[in-house]
Write a protein that holds these residues in place. Sequence first.
Motif, PDB file in Angstrom:
ATOM      1  N   PHE A 283       5.440   1.204   5.984  1.00  0.00           N
ATOM      2  CA  PHE A 283       4.291   0.512   5.381  1.00  0.00           C
ATOM      3  C   PHE A 283       3.143   1.491   5.128  1.00  0.00           C
ATOM      4  CE2 PHE A 283       5.685  -3.472   7.946  1.00  0.00           C
ATOM      5  CZ  PHE A 283       6.775  -3.618   7.104  1.00  0.00           C
ATOM      6  N   ARG A 284       3.286   2.782   5.574  1.00  0.00           N
ATOM      7  CA  ARG A 284       2.212   3.791   5.449  1.00  0.00           C
ATOM      8  C   ARG A 284       0.940   3.337   6.152  1.00  0.00           C
ATOM      9  NH1 ARG A 284       6.388   4.806   3.162  1.00  0.00           N
ATOM     10  NH2 ARG A 284       6.751   6.128   1.339  1.00  0.00           N
ATOM     11  N   ILE A 285       1.073   2.568   7.264  1.00  0.00           N
ATOM     12  CA  ILE A 285      -0.181   2.188   7.950  1.00  0.00           C
ATOM     13  C   ILE A 285      -0.156   2.743   9.368  1.00  0.00           C
ATOM     14  CG2 ILE A 285      -0.536   0.037   6.670  1.00  0.00           C
ATOM     15  CD1 ILE A 285       0.497  -1.340   9.311  1.00  0.00           C
ATOM     16  N   LYS A 286      -1.345   2.986   9.898  1.00  0.00           N
ATOM     17  CA  LYS A 286      -1.458   3.479  11.276  1.00  0.00           C
ATOM     18  C   LYS A 286      -2.836   3.049  11.762  1.00  0.00           C
ATOM     19  CE  LYS A 286      -0.010   7.658  12.246  1.00  0.00           C
ATOM     20  NZ  LYS A 286      -0.057   8.320  10.917  1.00  0.00           N
ATOM     21  N   GLN A 287      -2.912   2.592  12.982  1.00  0.00           N
ATOM     22  CA  GLN A 287      -4.229   2.224  13.513  1.00  0.00           C
ATOM     23  C   GLN A 287      -4.177   2.387  15.026  1.00  0.00           C
ATOM     24  OE1 GLN A 287      -7.238   1.469  12.110  1.00  0.00           O
ATOM     25  NE2 GLN A 287      -7.865   1.610  14.258  1.00  0.00           N
ATOM     26  N   ASP A 288      -5.116   3.160  15.561  1.00  0.00           N
ATOM     27  CA  ASP A 288      -5.150   3.341  17.019  1.00  0.00           C
ATOM     28  C   ASP A 288      -5.479   2.018  17.685  1.00  0.00           C
ATOM     29  OD1 ASP A 288      -4.597   5.924  16.567  1.00  0.00           O
ATOM     30  OD2 ASP A 288      -6.286   6.751  17.721  1.00  0.00           O
ATOM     31  N   VAL A 289      -4.893   1.832  18.866  1.00  0.00           N
ATOM     32  CA  VAL A 289      -5.121   0.605  19.635  1.00  0.00           C
ATOM     33  C   VAL A 289      -5.930   1.009  20.868  1.00  0.00           C
ATOM     34  CG1 VAL A 289      -3.997  -1.317  20.767  1.00  0.00           C
ATOM     35  CG2 VAL A 289      -2.857  -0.186  18.865  1.00  0.00           C
ATOM     36  N   LEU A 290      -7.161   0.504  20.937  1.00  0.00           N
ATOM     37  CA  LEU A 290      -8.086   0.976  21.976  1.00  0.00           C
ATOM     38  C   LEU A 290      -8.173  -0.022  23.122  1.00  0.00           C
ATOM     39  CD1 LEU A 290     -10.920   2.074  19.550  1.00  0.00           C
ATOM     40  CD2 LEU A 290      -9.397   3.582  20.819  1.00  0.00           C
TER      41      LEU A 290
ATOM     42  N   TYR B 248     -10.731   4.904  -1.884  1.00  0.00           N
ATOM     43  CA  TYR B 248     -10.373   3.583  -2.457  1.00  0.00           C
ATOM     44  C   TYR B 248      -9.200   2.986  -1.675  1.00  0.00           C
ATOM     45  CZ  TYR B 248      -8.472   0.175  -5.722  1.00  0.00           C
ATOM     46  OH  TYR B 248      -7.969  -0.974  -6.277  1.00  0.00           O
ATOM     47  N   ILE B 249      -8.163   3.799  -1.457  1.00  0.00           N
ATOM     48  CA  ILE B 249      -6.980   3.285  -0.727  1.00  0.00           C
ATOM     49  C   ILE B 249      -7.389   2.909   0.691  1.00  0.00           C
ATOM     50  CG2 ILE B 249      -4.701   3.915   0.140  1.00  0.00           C
ATOM     51  CD1 ILE B 249      -4.398   5.821  -2.189  1.00  0.00           C
ATOM     52  N   TYR B 250      -8.200   3.757   1.320  1.00  0.00           N
ATOM     53  CA  TYR B 250      -8.606   3.495   2.715  1.00  0.00           C
ATOM     54  C   TYR B 250      -9.414   2.209   2.781  1.00  0.00           C
ATOM     55  CZ  TYR B 250     -10.424   4.688   7.373  1.00  0.00           C
ATOM     56  OH  TYR B 250     -10.740   4.709   8.700  1.00  0.00           O
ATOM     57  N   PHE B 251     -10.279   2.009   1.773  1.00  0.00           N
ATOM     58  CA  PHE B 251     -11.124   0.796   1.745  1.00  0.00           C
ATOM     59  C   PHE B 251     -10.226  -0.436   1.729  1.00  0.00           C
ATOM     60  CE2 PHE B 251     -15.583   0.005   1.420  1.00  0.00           C
ATOM     61  CZ  PHE B 251     -15.662  -1.321   1.067  1.00  0.00           C
ATOM     62  N   GLN B 252      -9.159  -0.365   0.899  1.00  0.00           N
ATOM     63  CA  GLN B 252      -8.257  -1.531   0.849  1.00  0.00           C
ATOM     64  C   GLN B 252      -7.572  -1.716   2.186  1.00  0.00           C
ATOM     65  OE1 GLN B 252      -5.783  -0.477  -2.494  1.00  0.00           O
ATOM     66  NE2 GLN B 252      -6.643  -2.164  -3.690  1.00  0.00           N
ATOM     67  N   GLU B 253      -7.165  -0.593   2.801  1.00  0.00           N
ATOM     68  CA  GLU B 253      -6.409  -0.734   4.062  1.00  0.00           C
ATOM     69  C   GLU B 253      -7.296  -1.260   5.174  1.00  0.00           C
ATOM     70  OE1 GLU B 253      -4.609   3.039   4.914  1.00  0.00           O
ATOM     71  OE2 GLU B 253      -3.180   2.726   3.274  1.00  0.00           O
ATOM     72  N   ARG B 254      -8.617  -1.049   5.042  1.00  0.00           N
ATOM     73  CA  ARG B 254      -9.476  -1.492   6.145  1.00  0.00           C
ATOM     74  C   ARG B 254     -10.082  -2.867   5.868  1.00  0.00           C
ATOM     75  NH1 ARG B 254     -11.354   2.584   9.842  1.00  0.00           N
ATOM     76  NH2 ARG B 254     -12.694   0.988  10.740  1.00  0.00           N
TER      77      ARG B 254
ATOM     78  N   SER C  83       0.838  -1.219   0.000  1.00  0.00           N
ATOM     79  CA  SER C  83       0.000   0.000   0.000  1.00  0.00           C
ATOM     80  C   SER C  83       0.863   1.256   0.000  1.00  0.00           C
ATOM     81  CB  SER C  83      -0.906  -0.008   1.240  1.00  0.00           C
ATOM     82  OG  SER C  83      -0.087   0.044   2.395  1.00  0.00           O
ATOM     83  N   ALA C  84       2.153   1.113   0.327  1.00  0.00           N
ATOM     84  CA  ALA C  84       3.014   2.312   0.388  1.00  0.00           C
ATOM     85  C   ALA C  84       3.032   3.004  -0.968  1.00  0.00           C
ATOM     86  CB  ALA C  84       4.422   1.917   0.809  1.00  0.00           C
ATOM     87  N   GLY C  85       3.138   2.208  -2.035  1.00  0.00           N
ATOM     88  CA  GLY C  85       3.206   2.807  -3.369  1.00  0.00           C
ATOM     89  C   GLY C  85       1.955   3.605  -3.675  1.00  0.00           C
ATOM     90  N   GLN C  86       0.775   3.026  -3.343  1.00  0.00           N
ATOM     91  CA  GLN C  86      -0.483   3.735  -3.687  1.00  0.00           C
ATOM     92  C   GLN C  86      -0.589   5.036  -2.900  1.00  0.00           C
ATOM     93  OE1 GLN C  86      -3.106   0.677  -2.472  1.00  0.00           O
ATOM     94  NE2 GLN C  86      -3.151  -0.338  -4.464  1.00  0.00           N
ATOM     95  N   VAL C  87      -0.231   4.981  -1.603  1.00  0.00           N
ATOM     96  CA  VAL C  87      -0.344   6.200  -0.793  1.00  0.00           C
ATOM     97  C   VAL C  87       0.589   7.266  -1.361  1.00  0.00           C
ATOM     98  CG1 VAL C  87       0.100   7.155   1.493  1.00  0.00           C
ATOM     99  CG2 VAL C  87      -1.063   4.964   1.272  1.00  0.00           C
ATOM    100  N   ASP C  88       1.794   6.835  -1.723  1.00  0.00           N
ATOM    101  CA  ASP C  88       2.747   7.819  -2.261  1.00  0.00           C
ATOM    102  C   ASP C  88       2.244   8.391  -3.580  1.00  0.00           C
ATOM    103  OD1 ASP C  88       4.272   7.492  -0.133  1.00  0.00           O
ATOM    104  OD2 ASP C  88       6.010   6.588  -1.128  1.00  0.00           O
TER     105      ASP C  88
END
Lengths: 332, 225, 95, 543
Positions: free
Chosen positions: A150-157, A86-92, A15-20
């Motif tokens: 990896f261009r990813i981030k997710q809060d941990v609750l 679209y990118i967010y949908f893939q990441e989720r 996903s790094a490529g798509q975000v960039d």
Amino acid sequence: MFEHFPFWPARASTSAGQVDALFIFLLLLCGLVCLAIFALIIVFALRYRRRAGHQAEHIEGSNALELTWTVVPGCIFLCIFVWGAYIYFQERTPPEGAADVYTVAKQWMWKFQHEEGQREINELHVPVGRDVRMIMTSQDAIHSFFVPAFRIKQDVLPGRYTTAWFHATKPGTYHLFCAEYCGTMHSGMIGDIVVMEPAQYQAWLSGGGSTLPLAATGEKLFSELGCSTCHRSDMQGRGPNLVGLFGKPVLLEDGRTMIADENYLRECIQNPTLRIPKGYKPIMPTFQGLVSDEQLNALVAYIKSLKQSQPKQAAGSSVAAASQQPPATQVH
Amino acid sequence: MSDSSPTLAAHQPGLQHHFATMEQQTDASVMGMWVFLVTEIMFFGGMFVGYMIYRYMYYGPWLEGSQHMDFWWGTINTAVLLCSSLTMALGVRASQLGQRRMLVTFLLITILFGLGFLGIKSIEYHGHWVDGQFPGANFRFSGPNPAQVELFFSFYWAMTGFHALHVLIGIGLVTYVVYRSWKGAYGPDYHNPVENVGLYWHFVDIVWIYLYPLLYLISHKHLSG
Amino acid sequence: MSEHIASKKTYIVVWASLMCLTAATAGASYLELGHFNIVLALLIATCKATLVALIFMGVKYISQKMTWVVIVAGLFWLFILISLSMTDYISRSWR
Amino acid sequence: MTTAAVPMRERENYLNQEYGIKSWLLTTDHKRIALLYLLSITFFFFIGGFFALLIRLELLTPAGDLVQADTYNKLFTMHGQVMVFFFLIPAVPAVLGNFLIPIMIGAKDLAFPRVNLLSWYIFILGSALMLYTILNGGVDTGWTFYTPLSTEFLTTNVVAAAMAIFVVGFSSILTGLNFIVTIHRLRAPGMTWSRLPLFVWANYATSIIFVLGTPVLAISLALVGLERMFHLGIFDPRLGGDPLLFQHLFWFYSHPAVYVMILPGMGVVSEIVACFSHKRLFGYRFMALALIAIAVLGFLVWAHHMFVAGISLYAALIFSFFSYMVAIPSAIKVFNWTATLYKGSISYTTPMLYAFGFIGLFTMGGMTGLFVAALGVDVHVTDTYFIIAHFHYIMVGGMVMAYLGGMHFWWPKISGRMYPEGWGKLAALLIFIGFNLTFFPQFILGYMGMPRRYWQYSPEFQVLNVLSTAGASILAVGYLLPMVYFLWSMRYGKIADDNPWGAAGLEWMTTSPPTTSNFDEIPTVTWEAYNYDQLTEVPVERQ
């Protein structure tokens, strides 16, 4: 030129490529518009500077122009929105069959549990070319799993699972940061993601001592805590049959249906009388406080491993086989 | 909008220097009061949002918690506040007609109703406190999922607590207006403070009109567990 | 003052209907409507609130249209807060 | 138009009408209350700035070697809280708004003068609580107070800080209420809505947000206070409380709050650009509607602060879409300002330099807003220094530049004196350079992945951080200059006549500084807004 003065972190995941790509598109688009506006301001400021004999011309405005610079930005923004969504949908949406890594974030350290049983603190070894899904929860405040490469981030609750996934493409060691402020040593809650060739990864896996697979630990706990007395896989016990439950919709007492994902399993273990499936009585005792987060992960891993496809009697053997080695009890 | 007659009318009591006419000042203060009430709507709105969300997520414990409310005290309290709204409205009417004694009596009755409401509320609070239903260390609850029921009680105490605080402020305002009207400050041409205090009181009553069904009357279905 | 002053009878009638509505909502809680319980309760509460607002607070007699806009805006913003927050909680179990 | 510059001492105005502490502390004159606010927020601006300098000094080196981790956490928390709630939010509305709105619409005073004074006293009470928090050991929750950290895991003065901001919130609610009723009820005859200056429109839109948003912040901080004091576990995860509920309630106000900070700045810039291009604003109606649109749409976008916080996918899509809708009116405004310069007669006075700076920096800030509204990019850049740069470009590059521009533009009207033009231009230049040097490197740092609120960071980020700290020192010097020469000009500045800039607007038709009741008798407005075609141009050499 870019090595020692980089403008973005290494691209080490799919996903790094798509975000960039989206980032660079936005950079060019907004850069051009900004430069155009700065140029216009400077040109107008110089050309129409106040001097003798020069009068300002009084222009009321033009609706046509206003309309264009309302509609045109609107359309451009919609395109950017769709591309970003679209990118967010893939990441989720983690792909099927991704390797699960259970993560417990604690004030100022990361604890990882691999499916094969390995436990790591502040370091995560993953093979190249495999989808890895992080199933994360926090024991105290909100943290955030952030790997810039990896261009990813997710809060941990706390009190809930949140998931993030990545597919590493380049071996190497990459930063892991905690991105949500979580107290004194927030800036110390960092670690490394070590991406290795599959062969090296296997060597690392076997080298780490004979640890029980997570599902096996879960199964041992399942019987120790007496869950198997009600949740029987062979006949109808007082509790629902858990084989093949994971991922299926469950009809609840109050008529709502919920998909049995990790969060549902976690909630049922900690607050059982909250989500009572139809036709069952709320007699299950709560395990809140009795079961640590690591044990909870093991139980969830075990329940997820109870697949409908395995015939009943084989279910016990395949898991039992793995636990022939001396069961190193990790219950703490 | 503001038809300010250039010749200043005789300096009516209470007309402030920067308003042209009394009517402009009254319109301004009524509008100001309503804008203030909108901020109060959003203030209580924050808690109502939390209530709605948790009720959606934890319907069972909400049902359980709501059945520990004293149904009759709640209903009587609603009636008390409605009566206080009636007497406040009649009081405002009396000030419009310039009947000073009626105004003072109605406002005093309103204060009595307000104190009655707070009295009933404190009886309920005492009851909950004794039953160990105040969230925190000494929270005791025997039924299923005590944690979420404690959450319900957190909302109960927060919402009714802020409401009771507003009733207290209302009583303070009404006493101030009673004192001023006893001194004869309000008549047919200048009774705006009475009207504004009346608006505030009715608003506090409306908040209770919503709190009562949401907290007390979730449902009387006999819980199976 | 040009202000409209309602008759005492109007206030008494409104008060009586408010008491009946209170009794109605109290009674309704005994009915077995499941999810419609809250809808009915909020409906009755909104009727009572509008009654209090229109007559007791004199919104019906207010000449300035601007005050109507202020009231409607306040309620609409509350609706924004509730509905957009609920979109998150309702759709949380879908994904 | 401009009467001879009668020496100020003879003429009676709001400053020399009465003297003594009581005349200031018990005044109901909107102009004096504006000056009281000016003193209070300037005091807090320098406290916040001091914290900012300490943060930048700490970040010179990757290791945490200047202050301890706890102290650093307190520094960025209090920098945020002091700057946001005690400087940025009240600045333009409470100082310039309070001073100018009654004069601009031709009224003697605001609708509720005593409520105006009460709002200042509430601000002072909030300030006392904030100073108590700072002196009693500070608070380290971050200016966002996220639970369960703020409710369970911190032992600093969280309740005191929450109460300070709870109280100061009511000061802005009362200011907003005052403005709305004043603009509706106290306009001079003939001053229709389409003749209102855009500064008044901007403060009207800001007041909408004050009135509809601030109470939700008040309730969310009150609930945090209740949870800490009485264990009302509304956000307590052990009881099933959802930490995201606090974030929803907090950001419901705090995003419109960033529009509270920028909208008045837009109003100020519209006035300055129109005056110094000596030309009617391009598309007046669209500019006014854009202000209201920003205020209204600003309430639909709050969860773009929470894209990775754990909200559902579909909610994220909705909020990202609305975030793009709210970007359109801001774009319209930038295009209209630029179009106003076309065929104008532009002079480069200090306020105009600040206006140029504002348009440039606000455009960059707004554009980066498009980056962070795109869901894909936001997942990578949220909670990093990209976000820090984005909002500082809008708040410091936009709002503070506009505030300083407004202060210079209306300084003759406020003090009756002219500020020194040369120093003014120097300060504007210094601030522009220092600002860009401080915050542009942070965009790169952010995309490189340096998280925000980090006491110590990885060594590869050091070069950009050193650049940023260098910029911060220039910025600090830039900010000190105006305070010095404004005070200097109170005593030694050239006496200003009533309309030194040849500007349009009712405030330029009274004496400067105005008398206590602004106008001898209420004027009747018969001309359109920004009627520069009927006003004589002030030639360059006389400025």
